[in-house]
Design an enzyme around this catalytic site. Sequence first.
Site, PDB file in Angstrom:
ATOM      1  N   CYS A   2      14.082  36.211  58.037  1.00 18.55           N
ATOM      2  CA  CYS A   2      14.876  37.036  59.466  1.00 18.55           C
ATOM      3  C   CYS A   2      16.913  36.966  58.642  1.00 18.55           C
ATOM      4  CB  CYS A   2      14.969  35.948  60.430  1.00 18.55           C
ATOM      5  SG  CYS A   2      12.944  35.561  60.737  1.00 18.55           S
ATOM      6  N   ARG A  27      14.367  40.132  52.262  1.00 16.51           N
ATOM      7  CA  ARG A  27      14.194  39.034  52.198  1.00 16.51           C
ATOM      8  C   ARG A  27      12.813  38.728  53.238  1.00 16.51           C
ATOM      9  NH1 ARG A  27      19.745  35.964  53.957  1.00 16.51           N
ATOM     10  NH2 ARG A  27      18.787  34.642  55.941  1.00 16.51           N
ATOM     11  N   TRP A  74      10.168  37.656  60.744  1.00 17.76           N
ATOM     12  CA  TRP A  74       9.632  37.449  60.514  1.00 17.76           C
ATOM     13  C   TRP A  74       8.596  36.353  61.085  1.00 17.76           C
ATOM     14  CZ3 TRP A  74       7.149  32.571  57.946  1.00 17.76           C
ATOM     15  CH2 TRP A  74       6.510  33.231  56.896  1.00 17.76           C
ATOM     16  N   ASN A  99      17.440  33.127  64.388  1.00 17.49           N
ATOM     17  CA  ASN A  99      17.303  33.044  62.550  1.00 17.49           C
ATOM     18  C   ASN A  99      16.588  30.696  62.727  1.00 17.49           C
ATOM     19  OD1 ASN A  99      17.138  35.446  62.270  1.00 17.49           O
ATOM     20  ND2 ASN A  99      18.525  34.735  60.306  1.00 17.49           N
ATOM     21  N   GLY A 100      15.718  30.825  62.792  1.00 22.67           N
ATOM     22  CA  GLY A 100      14.981  29.256  62.681  1.00 22.67           C
ATOM     23  C   GLY A 100      14.013  29.246  63.560  1.00 22.67           C
ATOM     24  N   GLU A 478       3.920  30.401  36.937  1.00 17.65           N
ATOM     25  CA  GLU A 478       5.211  31.390  37.234  1.00 17.65           C
ATOM     26  C   GLU A 478       4.560  32.483  37.264  1.00 17.65           C
ATOM     27  OE1 GLU A 478       8.916  33.673  38.726  1.00 17.65           O
ATOM     28  OE2 GLU A 478       7.527  31.132  39.344  1.00 17.65           O
ATOM     29  N   LYS A 482       3.631  34.733  40.126  1.00 17.40           N
ATOM     30  CA  LYS A 482       3.840  36.499  40.092  1.00 17.40           C
ATOM     31  C   LYS A 482       3.468  37.328  40.353  1.00 17.40           C
ATOM     32  CE  LYS A 482       8.408  36.097  40.335  1.00 17.40           C
ATOM     33  NZ  LYS A 482       8.446  35.066  41.035  1.00 17.40           N
ATOM     34  N   GLU A 485       1.356  36.616  44.273  1.00 16.33           N
ATOM     35  CA  GLU A 485       2.754  37.687  45.154  1.00 16.33           C
ATOM     36  C   GLU A 485       2.966  38.614  45.393  1.00 16.33           C
ATOM     37  OE1 GLU A 485       6.515  35.233  44.815  1.00 16.33           O
ATOM     38  OE2 GLU A 485       6.696  36.291  43.180  1.00 16.33           O
ATOM     39  N   HIS A 501     -12.500  20.718  32.396  1.00 21.38           N
ATOM     40  CA  HIS A 501     -12.563  19.817  33.131  1.00 21.38           C
ATOM     41  C   HIS A 501     -12.616  20.460  34.651  1.00 21.38           C
ATOM     42  CE1 HIS A 501     -11.870  15.842  31.307  1.00 21.38           C
ATOM     43  NE2 HIS A 501     -10.864  17.218  30.313  1.00 21.38           N
ATOM     44  N   LYS A 600      12.511  36.270  51.679  1.00 15.11           N
ATOM     45  CA  LYS A 600      12.707  36.805  50.230  1.00 15.11           C
ATOM     46  C   LYS A 600      14.064  35.351  49.992  1.00 15.11           C
ATOM     47  CE  LYS A 600      15.275  37.271  46.394  1.00 15.11           C
ATOM     48  NZ  LYS A 600      14.468  36.707  44.749  1.00 15.11           N
TER      49      LYS A 600
END
Length: 605
Positions: A2, A27, A74, A99-100, A478, A482, A485, A501, A600
């Site tokens: 947002c 974002r 968002w 926002n929030g 990581e 990536k 995402e 395992h 973001k």
Amino acid sequence: MCGIVGAVAQRNIVPVLIEGLRRLEYRGYDSCGVAVLAEKTLRRARSVSRVAHLAAEAQTTHLTGDIGIAHTRWATHGAPVTDNAHPIFSRDTIALVHNGIIENYEALREALQAQGYEFISQTDTEVIAHLIHSLYNGDLFSAVRAAVRQLHGAFAIAVFSRDEPHYIVGARQGSPLVVGVGDNEHFLASDALALAGSTERFIFLEEGDVVQLSRTTARIADHTGAIVEREMRTVTAYGSAVELGPYRHFMQKEIFEQPRAIADTLPVAEAFTPAHFGAQAEQVFEGIDSLLILACGTSYYAGLTAKYWFESMVALPTQVEIASEYRYRDSVPNPNSLVVVISQSGETADTLAALKHAQALGHTRTLAICNVATSAMVRQTALAFLTHAGTEIGVASTKAFTTQLVALFMLAVTLGKLRGRIAAHTEEIYLKQLRHLPVALNHVLALEPQIIAWADQFASKENALFLGRGLHYPIALEGALKLKEISYIHAEAYPAGELKHGPLALVTRAMPVVTVAPNDALLEKLKSNMQEVRARGGELYVFADADTRIVNGEGLHVIRLPEHYGWLSPILHVIPLQLLAYHTACARGTDVDKPRNLAKSVTVE
């Protein structure tokens, strides 16, 4: 997540608002909108498409005004449809963006419905708009201050009223909001980047602040209601940061900016000293007996990597916690722990909340590793180390991650010196390695053509495994993050020793297995794990150091990195994983810089 932009001026501010939204697109959002006051009437345009579509609609409808607010949303409460897009109106009198998340919105909604308010959206935001309207008696500043006292949760809002055409009011609680100061005009934004080109003078609001802006004044009340003065700062770092240049995407640009970002992050010094972390660092570091690292997402993986440094190089027990989990479980506080919070933006809601929780438990030794000097996190910790990655636009973090690793390595060496674990000649070696790191990264970036060839093969896959051992297991994590995402390929990472395992059951020729293979003490163990994959018909894609004696063969593809880099090897090995994810996403045609469902800066829980 947002974005808010607002302005009050003597000119048409719609272009400023639209440009602000464009700068906040990185974002993440799924709808956007803008509202202005024109001839004593609230007017707005909203879209569930991109900001470019909103700009075209605003131009077609001749939307103009000298006071207004804009928003990228968002979706949380309610689907991404036009009725839920901001700005939200209340009885054509109040216009608001938010926002929030408002945690008590259901109770407030019921109370407002009992007063006759009709709800058109499914958002918690509409509750705020109607609540302010219900409290409004001609003074918007007072109405907002009264309203926020009834709100539970984290939020930032910007609001204006048809009946007070010269004022915008903003408020923040747990979500960032900044005032921009211009010449005979004022702005509001959730990120100073949104106002680049409009002003370089900013006032960063504190928790609980409510601000009333006119063209010439900024009146701020703190959480107690007292009128206060806040420091105005000049920020000039945003000028060309959002220019793409010759690159296809911002993520590609930011991958290739890493040598410069790391060089900029390294202090000009001949030694590792506590002073790099703050004036009081030596006092704060004295007597610590452990570390507690709090972070989310990619920053969490930076913390996991650093755990190996702190425990092996410094002999400091280190606990790494996912910030969103830490605050909701019972933990045993240790006042002698150094609490390290890591965040690119310094506004990550879960990490900020975890920091506050740690402080409430009695942790006073706190350090922020962050890329934004003016962020809430930097202001709320005893110490701070600022990375100098520059603005990161791509949602998938790259240069912020590697500069965080540099900062954490510097912290490890500094603490090792203070504890007598690192001698002067070893310190000199580490300093030379760090200074050579940008050159080493450029050598790794030169592998891009080989990685593109692999990406073309990955593009048709729907699943992938990533393997690493020891210090490089978090780097495998990581790499998997990536890939998932931005390419939407399901990817998981495991310590290679865990294959037998469970994960080995997934291995087939259709499942690429990406392996991080540095020439370290665990190499021979890793080679055995790789043979387990080959014996089951798996297809291995190995990023190996030059001297590992791993060669191409049936079901085994190898790209060689130029050199082994010891403790700093994770920083080199993550680069090809970033490039693999990027080029795979390009081959699949996804929206690399703005992947679906992601934001973001995660400013809500």
